[in-house]
Design a protein around this motif. Sequence first.
Motif, mmCIF file in Angstrom:
data_model
loop_
_atom_site.group_PDB
_atom_site.id
_atom_site.type_symbol
_atom_site.label_atom_id
_atom_site.label_comp_id
_atom_site.label_asym_id
_atom_site.label_seq_id
_atom_site.Cartn_x
_atom_site.Cartn_y
_atom_site.Cartn_z
ATOM 1 N N GLU A 130 -48.312 0.972 4.726
ATOM 2 C CA GLU A 130 -48.577 -0.467 4.613
ATOM 3 C C GLU A 130 -49.175 -0.823 3.250
ATOM 4 O O GLU A 130 -48.843 -1.851 2.672
ATOM 5 N N LEU A 131 -50.064 0.012 2.739
ATOM 6 C CA LEU A 131 -50.633 -0.218 1.409
ATOM 7 C C LEU A 131 -49.523 -0.311 0.372
ATOM 8 O O LEU A 131 -49.460 -1.263 -0.410
ATOM 9 N N TYR A 132 -48.639 0.662 0.361
ATOM 10 C CA TYR A 132 -47.579 0.683 -0.645
ATOM 11 C C TYR A 132 -46.536 -0.401 -0.414
ATOM 12 O O TYR A 132 -46.012 -0.969 -1.369
ATOM 13 N N TYR A 135 -48.568 -3.846 -1.440
ATOM 14 C CA TYR A 135 -49.069 -4.037 -2.801
ATOM 15 C C TYR A 135 -48.166 -3.454 -3.881
ATOM 16 O O TYR A 135 -48.420 -3.653 -5.064
ATOM 17 N N GLY A 136 -47.131 -2.747 -3.504
ATOM 18 C CA GLY A 136 -46.210 -2.200 -4.482
ATOM 19 C C GLY A 136 -44.769 -2.517 -4.199
ATOM 20 O O GLY A 136 -43.879 -2.075 -4.920
ATOM 21 N N ASN A 137 -44.523 -3.262 -3.109
ATOM 22 C CA ASN A 137 -43.160 -3.607 -2.696
ATOM 23 C C ASN A 137 -42.282 -2.380 -2.452
ATOM 24 O O ASN A 137 -41.073 -2.411 -2.685
ATOM 25 N N PHE A 138 -42.899 -1.308 -1.977
ATOM 26 C CA PHE A 138 -42.130 -0.120 -1.617
ATOM 27 C C PHE A 138 -41.491 -0.355 -0.262
ATOM 28 O O PHE A 138 -41.988 -1.112 0.557
ATOM 29 N N GLU A 139 -40.384 0.302 -0.036
ATOM 30 C CA GLU A 139 -39.693 0.239 1.254
ATOM 31 C C GLU A 139 -39.119 1.619 1.554
ATOM 32 O O GLU A 139 -39.079 2.486 0.679
ATOM 33 N N ALA A 140 -38.684 1.813 2.766
ATOM 34 C CA ALA A 140 -38.084 3.091 3.137
ATOM 35 C C ALA A 140 -36.885 3.360 2.240
ATOM 36 O O ALA A 140 -36.200 2.431 1.789
ATOM 37 N N LEU A 141 -36.626 4.633 1.990
ATOM 38 C CA LEU A 141 -35.492 4.995 1.145
ATOM 39 C C LEU A 141 -34.184 4.504 1.748
ATOM 40 O O LEU A 141 -33.911 4.767 2.923
ATOM 41 N N PRO A 142 -33.385 3.806 0.950
ATOM 42 C CA PRO A 142 -32.046 3.509 1.435
ATOM 43 C C PRO A 142 -31.254 4.816 1.403
ATOM 44 O O PRO A 142 -31.420 5.621 0.492
ATOM 45 N N ASN A 143 -30.465 5.032 2.382
ATOM 46 C CA ASN A 143 -29.641 6.236 2.452
ATOM 47 C C ASN A 143 -30.455 7.528 2.281
ATOM 48 O O ASN A 143 -30.157 8.348 1.413
ATOM 49 N N PRO A 144 -31.465 7.726 3.126
ATOM 50 C CA PRO A 144 -32.273 8.947 2.969
ATOM 51 C C PRO A 144 -31.454 10.220 3.126
ATOM 52 O O PRO A 144 -31.838 11.264 2.609
#
Length: 153
Positions: A130-132, A135-144
């Motif tokens: 949630e932090l990332y 505050y960093g606009n990170f999201e799960a990897l597309p196509n992990p």
Amino acid sequence: MIDGGTDIAAVEYRRDDYLISTDPTWLDVPFVHGYLSQSTYWAQQRPLAVVEKSLAHSLCFGVYLEHSRAQVGFARVVTDRATFAWLCDVFIVDAHRNRGLSKWLVQSVIAHPDLQGVSRLVLATRDAHELYRRYGNFEALPNPEMWMARKRV
């Protein structure tokens, strides 16, 4: 203290009584090593020589008390400063938590001028999604399924 061995100018961010700097000569290497090797789940017992080498070859962000320059936090970015960056080894010591420093640290990393053109900034976390995300606009990897890793045994 370590010599950064680079001519890239240090960047500083100030807020309240704190300072974030990318000046590698300010890093308290024993402090960073001690925290990483004793207080984190991802770097337990990491040898000092490995920490020193990782710092020398990364873009490091130290969080300091501005008046004393005592280090209270850290983040490291492994990057070519052109196409790829990996955010890792992020921490704020317990005595300085709940002051918004981790949020500010992530935002400072994202804002760093040398990372603005990087097309992929990745990280791994067990418990701070949630932090990332926030505050960093990170999201799960597309196509992990495309990503692979090789872990040294």
